[in-house]
Design a protein around this motif. Structure first.
Motif, PDB file in Angstrom:
ATOM      1  N   GLY A  16       0.722  -1.172  -0.128  1.00 29.86           N
ATOM      2  CA  GLY A  16       0.193  -0.032  -0.065  1.00 29.86           C
ATOM      3  C   GLY A  16       0.856   1.355   0.024  1.00 29.86           C
ATOM      4  N   HIS A  17       2.103   1.166  -0.355  1.00 31.51           N
ATOM      5  CA  HIS A  17       2.992   2.293  -0.715  1.00 31.51           C
ATOM      6  C   HIS A  17       3.978   2.413  -1.460  1.00 31.51           C
ATOM      7  CE1 HIS A  17       5.613   5.498   1.385  1.00 31.51           C
ATOM      8  NE2 HIS A  17       4.624   5.784   2.082  1.00 31.51           N
ATOM      9  N   PHE A  18       4.075   3.255  -2.540  1.00 30.05           N
ATOM     10  CA  PHE A  18       5.104   3.170  -3.452  1.00 30.05           C
ATOM     11  C   PHE A  18       6.624   3.031  -2.873  1.00 30.05           C
ATOM     12  CE2 PHE A  18       1.720   4.018  -6.284  1.00 30.05           C
ATOM     13  CZ  PHE A  18       2.120   3.924  -7.543  1.00 30.05           C
ATOM     14  N   THR A  19       6.908   4.139  -1.965  1.00 32.02           N
ATOM     15  CA  THR A  19       8.377   4.136  -1.534  1.00 32.02           C
ATOM     16  C   THR A  19       8.612   2.667  -0.742  1.00 32.02           C
ATOM     17  OG1 THR A  19       8.026   6.443  -1.207  1.00 32.02           O
ATOM     18  CG2 THR A  19       9.826   5.447   0.137  1.00 32.02           C
ATOM     19  N   ARG A  20       7.923   2.225   0.105  1.00 26.12           N
ATOM     20  CA  ARG A  20       8.272   0.758   0.588  1.00 26.12           C
ATOM     21  C   ARG A  20       8.305  -0.218  -0.372  1.00 26.12           C
ATOM     22  NH1 ARG A  20       4.931   3.047   5.104  1.00 26.12           N
ATOM     23  NH2 ARG A  20       3.126   1.690   4.483  1.00 26.12           N
ATOM     24  N   ALA A  21       7.238  -0.079  -1.176  1.00 27.32           N
ATOM     25  CA  ALA A  21       7.530  -1.270  -2.515  1.00 27.32           C
ATOM     26  C   ALA A  21       8.844  -0.879  -3.128  1.00 27.32           C
ATOM     27  CB  ALA A  21       6.185  -1.121  -3.335  1.00 27.32           C
ATOM     28  N   ALA A  22       9.478   0.145  -3.355  1.00 31.61           N
ATOM     29  CA  ALA A  22      10.545   0.519  -3.980  1.00 31.61           C
ATOM     30  C   ALA A  22      11.699  -0.019  -3.263  1.00 31.61           C
ATOM     31  CB  ALA A  22      10.652   1.977  -4.508  1.00 31.61           C
ATOM     32  N   GLU A  23      11.794   0.413  -2.035  1.00 30.33           N
ATOM     33  CA  GLU A  23      12.804  -0.283  -1.034  1.00 30.33           C
ATOM     34  C   GLU A  23      13.107  -1.716  -1.157  1.00 30.33           C
ATOM     35  OE1 GLU A  23      11.648   1.232   2.608  1.00 30.33           O
ATOM     36  OE2 GLU A  23      12.499   3.459   1.961  1.00 30.33           O
ATOM     37  N   GLN A  24      11.835  -2.439  -1.128  1.00 35.38           N
ATOM     38  CA  GLN A  24      11.709  -4.027  -1.029  1.00 35.38           C
ATOM     39  C   GLN A  24      12.115  -4.625  -2.300  1.00 35.38           C
ATOM     40  OE1 GLN A  24      11.052  -4.925   2.531  1.00 35.38           O
ATOM     41  NE2 GLN A  24      10.192  -6.593   1.303  1.00 35.38           N
ATOM     42  N   LEU A  25      12.030  -3.833  -3.364  1.00 37.33           N
ATOM     43  CA  LEU A  25      12.467  -4.410  -4.781  1.00 37.33           C
ATOM     44  C   LEU A  25      13.822  -3.794  -5.028  1.00 37.33           C
ATOM     45  CD1 LEU A  25       9.137  -3.697  -6.681  1.00 37.33           C
ATOM     46  CD2 LEU A  25      10.022  -5.858  -5.868  1.00 37.33           C
ATOM     47  N   HIS A  26      14.426  -3.005  -4.294  1.00 38.99           N
ATOM     48  CA  HIS A  26      15.791  -2.381  -4.375  1.00 38.99           C
ATOM     49  C   HIS A  26      15.884  -1.319  -6.018  1.00 38.99           C
ATOM     50  CE1 HIS A  26      17.275  -5.014  -1.299  1.00 38.99           C
ATOM     51  NE2 HIS A  26      16.667  -6.103  -2.078  1.00 38.99           N
ATOM     52  N   LEU A  27      14.721  -0.393  -5.755  1.00 38.48           N
ATOM     53  CA  LEU A  27      14.472   0.171  -7.064  1.00 38.48           C
ATOM     54  C   LEU A  27      14.385   1.640  -6.442  1.00 38.48           C
ATOM     55  CD1 LEU A  27      11.896  -1.385  -9.146  1.00 38.48           C
ATOM     56  CD2 LEU A  27      14.160  -1.019  -9.701  1.00 38.48           C
ATOM     57  N   ALA A  28      14.764   2.764  -7.256  1.00 38.55           N
ATOM     58  CA  ALA A  28      14.441   4.194  -6.848  1.00 38.55           C
ATOM     59  C   ALA A  28      12.942   4.094  -6.875  1.00 38.55           C
ATOM     60  CB  ALA A  28      15.410   4.901  -7.692  1.00 38.55           C
ATOM     61  N   GLN A  29      12.513   4.916  -6.207  1.00 32.10           N
ATOM     62  CA  GLN A  29      10.906   5.211  -6.184  1.00 32.10           C
ATOM     63  C   GLN A  29      10.441   5.729  -7.687  1.00 32.10           C
ATOM     64  OE1 GLN A  29       8.951   8.237  -5.977  1.00 32.10           O
ATOM     65  NE2 GLN A  29       7.001   6.898  -5.885  1.00 32.10           N
ATOM     66  N   PRO A  30      11.028   6.779  -8.189  1.00 31.98           N
ATOM     67  CA  PRO A  30      10.779   7.370  -9.442  1.00 31.98           C
ATOM     68  C   PRO A  30      10.736   6.221 -10.479  1.00 31.98           C
ATOM     69  CG  PRO A  30      12.166   8.888  -8.313  1.00 31.98           C
ATOM     70  CD  PRO A  30      12.260   7.722  -7.511  1.00 31.98           C
ATOM     71  N   SER A  31      11.575   5.336 -10.452  1.00 37.84           N
ATOM     72  CA  SER A  31      11.681   4.280 -11.478  1.00 37.84           C
ATOM     73  C   SER A  31      10.394   3.301 -11.101  1.00 37.84           C
ATOM     74  CB  SER A  31      13.121   3.363 -11.262  1.00 37.84           C
ATOM     75  OG  SER A  31      14.070   4.099 -11.374  1.00 37.84           O
ATOM     76  N   LEU A  32      10.319   3.013 -10.166  1.00 37.55           N
ATOM     77  CA  LEU A  32       8.908   2.168  -9.781  1.00 37.55           C
ATOM     78  C   LEU A  32       7.595   2.765 -10.390  1.00 37.55           C
ATOM     79  CD1 LEU A  32       7.722  -0.415  -8.797  1.00 37.55           C
ATOM     80  CD2 LEU A  32       7.743   0.635  -6.496  1.00 37.55           C
ATOM     81  N   SER A  33       7.598   4.233  -9.882  1.00 38.80           N
ATOM     82  CA  SER A  33       6.243   5.057 -10.484  1.00 38.80           C
ATOM     83  C   SER A  33       6.266   4.863 -12.110  1.00 38.80           C
ATOM     84  CB  SER A  33       6.451   6.454 -10.069  1.00 38.80           C
ATOM     85  OG  SER A  33       6.396   6.387  -8.547  1.00 38.80           O
ATOM     86  N   ARG A  34       7.315   4.950 -12.604  1.00 36.52           N
ATOM     87  CA  ARG A  34       7.309   5.108 -14.245  1.00 36.52           C
ATOM     88  C   ARG A  34       6.985   3.732 -14.735  1.00 36.52           C
ATOM     89  NH1 ARG A  34      12.079   8.366 -13.476  1.00 36.52           N
ATOM     90  NH2 ARG A  34      13.397   6.498 -13.752  1.00 36.52           N
ATOM     91  N   GLN A  35       7.478   2.732 -13.913  1.00 33.39           N
ATOM     92  CA  GLN A  35       7.036   1.325 -14.342  1.00 33.39           C
ATOM     93  C   GLN A  35       5.584   1.031 -14.436  1.00 33.39           C
ATOM     94  OE1 GLN A  35       8.916  -1.878 -12.142  1.00 33.39           O
ATOM     95  NE2 GLN A  35      10.933  -1.494 -13.072  1.00 33.39           N
ATOM     96  N   ILE A  36       5.054   1.495 -13.291  1.00 34.63           N
ATOM     97  CA  ILE A  36       3.480   1.582 -13.037  1.00 34.63           C
ATOM     98  C   ILE A  36       2.715   2.364 -13.890  1.00 34.63           C
ATOM     99  CG2 ILE A  36       1.674   1.671 -11.312  1.00 34.63           C
ATOM    100  CD1 ILE A  36       3.637  -0.570 -10.885  1.00 34.63           C
ATOM    101  N   SER A  37       3.105   3.567 -14.352  1.00 35.47           N
ATOM    102  CA  SER A  37       2.595   4.537 -15.339  1.00 35.47           C
ATOM    103  C   SER A  37       2.694   3.872 -16.457  1.00 35.47           C
ATOM    104  CB  SER A  37       3.379   5.879 -15.295  1.00 35.47           C
ATOM    105  OG  SER A  37       3.172   6.635 -13.763  1.00 35.47           O
ATOM    106  N   SER A  38       3.881   3.199 -16.941  1.00 40.22           N
ATOM    107  CA  SER A  38       3.686   2.518 -18.287  1.00 40.22           C
ATOM    108  C   SER A  38       2.709   1.424 -18.403  1.00 40.22           C
ATOM    109  CB  SER A  38       5.315   2.204 -18.553  1.00 40.22           C
ATOM    110  OG  SER A  38       5.354   1.506 -19.784  1.00 40.22           O
ATOM    111  N   LEU A  39       2.518   0.543 -17.238  1.00 39.05           N
ATOM    112  CA  LEU A  39       1.703  -0.597 -17.209  1.00 39.05           C
ATOM    113  C   LEU A  39       0.377  -0.137 -17.372  1.00 39.05           C
ATOM    114  CD1 LEU A  39       1.322  -3.455 -16.694  1.00 39.05           C
ATOM    115  CD2 LEU A  39       1.337  -3.131 -14.494  1.00 39.05           C
ATOM    116  N   GLU A  40      -0.113   1.201 -16.641  1.00 35.39           N
ATOM    117  CA  GLU A  40      -1.149   1.635 -16.806  1.00 35.39           C
ATOM    118  C   GLU A  40      -1.877   2.251 -18.018  1.00 35.39           C
ATOM    119  OE1 GLU A  40      -2.471   3.144 -12.066  1.00 35.39           O
ATOM    120  OE2 GLU A  40      -1.074   4.502 -13.558  1.00 35.39           O
TER     121      GLU A  40
END
Length: 311
Positions: A16-40
């Motif tokens: 339920g959180h972008f930043t914590r998910a990014a930390e779990q995946l060892h990604l920068a939060q902006p990179s994860l946000s771009r992945q999700i935006s691209s998927l959407e």
């Protein structure tokens, strides 16, 4: 759509959180946000309701989540199967089992499997049969050992069930402080006069024994309620009371004495379940063989209370 996007989506949904998910995946939060935006954009719909401090799935996100989990699980299975081409030198088996089986059949089977295939990673999930069936259907397990009492099992069309053996439920007491006189059997009326240690309500065994007492119009004298299997057996060993348990858990437990239930006789069937639409990996098939062999060995050690299911 790619697996990294789906993995990011599932992790955000879990936390339920972008930043914590990014930390779990060892990604920068902006990179994860771009992945999700691209998927959407690719799917043409939003997957999350985004609000300050709060992330929730949209209707589309809720629809995608179980499918994404299955796709990721299938991808893991492919990786595992490819790695096994070296001859079961590496790989992984994800096995689910009920608590009573974890301290008996599973303990014996995992010991034998690890001795024969030391390079295969073993991942064990412990839970009730209904929970294991859900995890199996969702792709989180390769197989599950589940139980059904008096033939009652969930036979979902997406799953394949292979019955292995049937065992009796027996009454146990302390060998040092026996609460049960040596006799061939005991009925529920006699049992109700003894102090009873009852399992937690989440246990299938608890529901079965409660139903048996109600059907016999008998009220048990419960002295401890809500315990897990290990605690129940320890309490019985200490002489706090008696308990109704599967016969299998008595193997190699000289501190316990058992008496068979004479009326009614309660039994349960142990089955191996897997997804019918997924071919088992070589490691999973090897585990299935080891479990079947172990079950056969246990029946030979206690033939009076356990029988193999004819297949």
């Amino acid at each position: 759509m790619n697996l990294e996007q789906l993995q990011g989506f599932v992790e955000i949904a879990r936390l339920g959180h972008f930043t914590r998910a990014a930390e779990q995946l060892h990604l920068a939060q902006p990179s994860l946000s771009r992945q999700i935006s691209s998927l959407e954009r690719e799917l043409g719909t939003e997957l999350f309701h985004r609000a300050r401090g709060h992330i929730a799935l949209t209707a589309a996100g809720e629809t995608l989540l179980p499918r994404a989990k299955r796709m990721l699980a299938d991808a893991d299975a492919v990786r595992s199967e490819m790695g096994e081409l070296a001859g079961l030198q590496r790989g992984r088996v994800r096995l689910g089992a009920t608590p009573t089986l974890c301290i008996s059949l599973v303990a014996e089977a995992l010991n034998a499997f690890h001795a024969e295939y030391p390079g295969i990673d073993l991942e064990l999930t412990e839970g009730g049969s209904h929970l294991l069936i859900e995890k199996l259907a969702g792709g989180a397990l390769d197989m599950a050992l589940i139980t059904g009492t008096d033939g009652s099992q969930d036979n979902g069309s997406a799953l394949s069930h292979t019955p292995l053996l049937t065992e009796e439920l027996v009454v146990v007491s302390s060998a040092a402080k026996p609460a049960i006189a040596a006799k061939p059997g005991i009925d529920l009326q006699q049992l109700a006069r003894l102090p009873l240690i009852a399992f937690h309500e989440s246990y299938d065994l608890r529901a079965v024994t409660d139903l048996a007492f109600r059907s016999a119009a008998v009220i048990p004298r419960i002295v401890v309620e809500g315990a897990e299997m290990d605690a129940v057996l320890r309490f019985v060993e200490r002489g706090l009371g008696v308990a109704i348990v599967p016969a299998m858990v008595l193997l190699d437990r000289p501190t316990l004495r058992s008496v068979r239930l004479s009326s009614p006789q309660l039994t349960r069937t142990i089955s191996l379940a897997r997804r019918a639409d997924v071919n088992p990996t070589r490691a999973a098939e090897a585990m299935r063989t080891v479990i079947a062999d172990t079950g056969r060995d246990l029946v030979e050690r206690a033939p009076s209370t356990m029988t193999l299911v004819d297949r």
